[in-house]
Design a protein around this motif. Sequence first.
Motif, PDB file in Angstrom:
ATOM      1  N   HIS A   1       0.827  -1.209   0.000  1.00  0.00           N
ATOM      2  CA  HIS A   1       0.000   0.000   0.000  1.00  0.00           C
ATOM      3  C   HIS A   1       0.858   1.255   0.000  1.00  0.00           C
ATOM      4  O   HIS A   1       0.505   2.248  -0.635  1.00  0.00           O
ATOM      5  N   ALA A   2       1.972   1.225   0.721  1.00  0.00           N
ATOM      6  CA  ALA A   2       2.859   2.386   0.808  1.00  0.00           C
ATOM      7  C   ALA A   2       3.769   2.495  -0.411  1.00  0.00           C
ATOM      8  O   ALA A   2       4.631   3.373  -0.467  1.00  0.00           O
ATOM      9  N   ARG A   3       3.603   1.597  -1.357  1.00  0.00           N
ATOM     10  CA  ARG A   3       4.322   1.609  -2.642  1.00  0.00           C
ATOM     11  C   ARG A   3       5.833   1.434  -2.516  1.00  0.00           C
ATOM     12  O   ARG A   3       6.607   1.972  -3.298  1.00  0.00           O
TER      13      ARG A   3
ATOM     14  N   TYR B   1       3.785   7.132   5.859  1.00  0.00           N
ATOM     15  CA  TYR B   1       5.004   6.863   6.621  1.00  0.00           C
ATOM     16  C   TYR B   1       5.859   8.104   6.765  1.00  0.00           C
ATOM     17  O   TYR B   1       5.685   9.094   6.051  1.00  0.00           O
ATOM     18  N   GLU B   2       6.787   8.016   7.702  1.00  0.00           N
ATOM     19  CA  GLU B   2       7.791   9.047   7.913  1.00  0.00           C
ATOM     20  C   GLU B   2       9.148   8.372   7.714  1.00  0.00           C
ATOM     21  O   GLU B   2       9.432   7.355   8.345  1.00  0.00           O
TER      22      GLU B   2
ATOM     23  N   ILE C   1       5.677   4.008  10.643  1.00  0.00           N
ATOM     24  CA  ILE C   1       4.322   3.996  10.105  1.00  0.00           C
ATOM     25  C   ILE C   1       3.525   5.102  10.784  1.00  0.00           C
ATOM     26  O   ILE C   1       3.451   5.169  12.012  1.00  0.00           O
ATOM     27  N   VAL C   2       2.925   5.974   9.971  1.00  0.00           N
ATOM     28  CA  VAL C   2       2.128   7.081  10.472  1.00  0.00           C
ATOM     29  C   VAL C   2       0.643   6.734  10.400  1.00  0.00           C
ATOM     30  O   VAL C   2      -0.111   7.066  11.306  1.00  0.00           O
ATOM     31  N   ALA C   3       0.253   6.060   9.316  1.00  0.00           N
ATOM     32  CA  ALA C   3      -1.158   5.747   9.130  1.00  0.00           C
ATOM     33  C   ALA C   3      -1.307   4.397   8.441  1.00  0.00           C
ATOM     34  O   ALA C   3      -0.370   3.882   7.836  1.00  0.00           O
TER      35      ALA C   3
END
Length: 129
Positions: free
Chosen positions: A17-19, A86-87, A69-71
């Motif tokens: 999902h975060a690619r 993410y950060e 992970i932020v969300a």
Amino acid sequence: MSDTPESKIRLDKWLWHARFFKTRGLSAKLVSGGHVRVNRVKVSKPSHAVGSGDVLTFPQARDIRVIRIVAVTDRRGPAPEARALYEDLDPPQARPKEILPQSPQFEGKGRPTKRDRRKLDLNRPDKLE
């Protein structure tokens, strides 16, 4: 995006999902190979649950990525949306351009003819008489 602290998602799914990986299969392969750490603990199951606040460490190309992970989201959205998930704690450094070794001169003529080959052989030091 769901930001509730109790929301969790599979590790391989979140990486996709975060690619970070083109397919979910590639992310699952990396996790099952034991190359991913969640909060400094090595994980080998793609089904490991991750959520907001977890820190991931994994290799990507030639870099080691450290991500917080932020969300968590339920879909794979566009790249700007994925970057909001993410950060990056240790952004990859720009590498200097690689210097390739010099190859022999190629004049674009293709393979030498028999005549050219004889000329080359006459000029070689081991063939001189």
